[in-house]
Design an enzyme around this catalytic site. Structure first.
Site, short mmCIF file in Angstrom:
data_model
loop_
_atom_site.label_atom_id
_atom_site.label_comp_id
_atom_site.label_asym_id
_atom_site.label_seq_id
_atom_site.Cartn_x
_atom_site.Cartn_y
_atom_site.Cartn_z
N LYS A 8 -7.33 1.92 -1.63
CA LYS A 8 -6.88 1.39 -0.33
C LYS A 8 -8.07 0.96 0.56
CE LYS A 8 -2.49 3.89 -0.31
NZ LYS A 8 -1.48 4.54 0.57
N TYR A 48 5.72 -2.87 -0.88
CA TYR A 48 6.26 -1.56 -0.47
C TYR A 48 7.72 -1.66 -0.03
CZ TYR A 48 1.79 0.99 -0.54
OH TYR A 48 0.63 1.64 -0.92
N PHE A 56 7.53 4.85 8.55
CA PHE A 56 6.10 4.54 8.40
C PHE A 56 5.84 3.16 7.79
CE2 PHE A 56 7.44 7.12 4.68
CZ PHE A 56 7.12 6.27 3.63
N ARG A 85 -0.87 10.72 -11.00
CA ARG A 85 -0.38 11.36 -9.78
C ARG A 85 -1.04 12.74 -9.62
NH1 ARG A 85 3.30 8.56 -7.26
NH2 ARG A 85 4.23 10.27 -6.10
N ARG A 102 -7.39 12.22 -3.39
CA ARG A 102 -6.98 12.13 -1.98
C ARG A 102 -7.64 13.21 -1.13
NH1 ARG A 102 -0.76 10.57 -3.41
NH2 ARG A 102 -0.90 8.33 -3.04
P1 CMP Z 1 1.44 5.46 -1.38
O1 CMP Z 1 1.30 6.18 -2.65
O2 CMP Z 1 0.67 4.23 -1.15
O3 CMP Z 1 3.00 5.12 -1.20
C1 CMP Z 1 3.58 4.89 0.08
C2 CMP Z 1 2.65 5.26 1.18
O4 CMP Z 1 3.24 5.45 2.44
C3 CMP Z 1 2.00 6.59 0.88
O5 CMP Z 1 1.09 6.45 -0.19
C4 CMP Z 1 1.35 6.90 2.23
O6 CMP Z 1 0.09 6.32 2.36
C5 CMP Z 1 2.31 6.22 3.21
N1 CMP Z 1 3.03 7.17 4.06
C6 CMP Z 1 2.92 7.27 5.40
N2 CMP Z 1 3.71 8.23 5.89
C7 CMP Z 1 4.35 8.78 4.82
C8 CMP Z 1 5.29 9.84 4.67
N3 CMP Z 1 5.74 10.54 5.71
N4 CMP Z 1 5.72 10.13 3.42
C9 CMP Z 1 5.30 9.43 2.34
N5 CMP Z 1 4.39 8.41 2.43
C10 CMP Z 1 3.91 8.09 3.65
#
Ligand code: CMP
Length: 137
Positions: A8, A48, A56, A85, A102
């Site tokens: 990212k 997304y 979000f 994951r 992460r």
């Molecule tokens: P990612 O794996 O990129 O998939 C969706 C993204 O939404 C997640 O990682 C986070 O960076 C973002 N995000 C922000 N808020 C939330 C939340 N409450 N739960 C899950 N994903 C979130």
């Protein structure tokens, strides 16, 4: 099997591409395709789309279009999606286990260093979103 990974904007800006790739390779993955790109907010919204009803969604899509990202296709064993994951760690870096990508390189739930596909079906769709067949030969 394959999975899609995205490094990212925050992790790219903090010069963490090499360190993240080293963790990916040390975990036994082959990076079979990789490119650094910038995407528009519209493209992020499409990628997304699955989250479009989540609170979000807007912030996430703004963030993902705020700087360069590295998109990559990882080849692992039969459980590549799950295995990636595991090394990514929990979505929220504050809750991610020690030693995960992460935990080490994420800062907040949006700026959580990496994205990884969550199922084989989504991996196929996400890979096709960013890569042509030619790039995967
Ligand atoms: P990612 O794996 O990129 O998939 C969706 C993204 O939404 C997640 O990682 C986070 O960076 C973002 N995000 C922000 N808020 C939330 C939340 N409450 N739960 C899950 N994903 C979130």
């Amino acid at each position: 099997m394959l999975t899609l990974s995205i490094i990212k904007p925050g992790a790219v800006a903090r010069n963490n591409i090499g360190k993240i790739n080293a963790m990916i390779e040390s975990a036994g993955f082959k990076i079979i395709a990789q490119k650094m790109i910038a995407i528009t907010k519209t493209a992020a919204e499409k990628f997304y789309e699955i989250h479009k009803n989540m609170p979000f969604y807007g912030d996430l899509c703004s963030y993902m279009s705020s700087g360069k990202i590295v998109v990559q296709v990882l080849e692992g064993g039969s459980d590549a999606v799950l295995k990636y994951r595991e090394i990514m760690g929990a979505t929220d870096p504050l809750k991610a286990a020690d030693g995960t990508i992460r935990k080490l390189y994420g800062v907040s739930i949006d700026d959580n260093a990496v994205h990884g596909s969550d199922s084989d079906e989504n991996a196929a769709n996400e890979i096709a979103f960013f890569f042509s067949g030619l790039e995967l030969l």
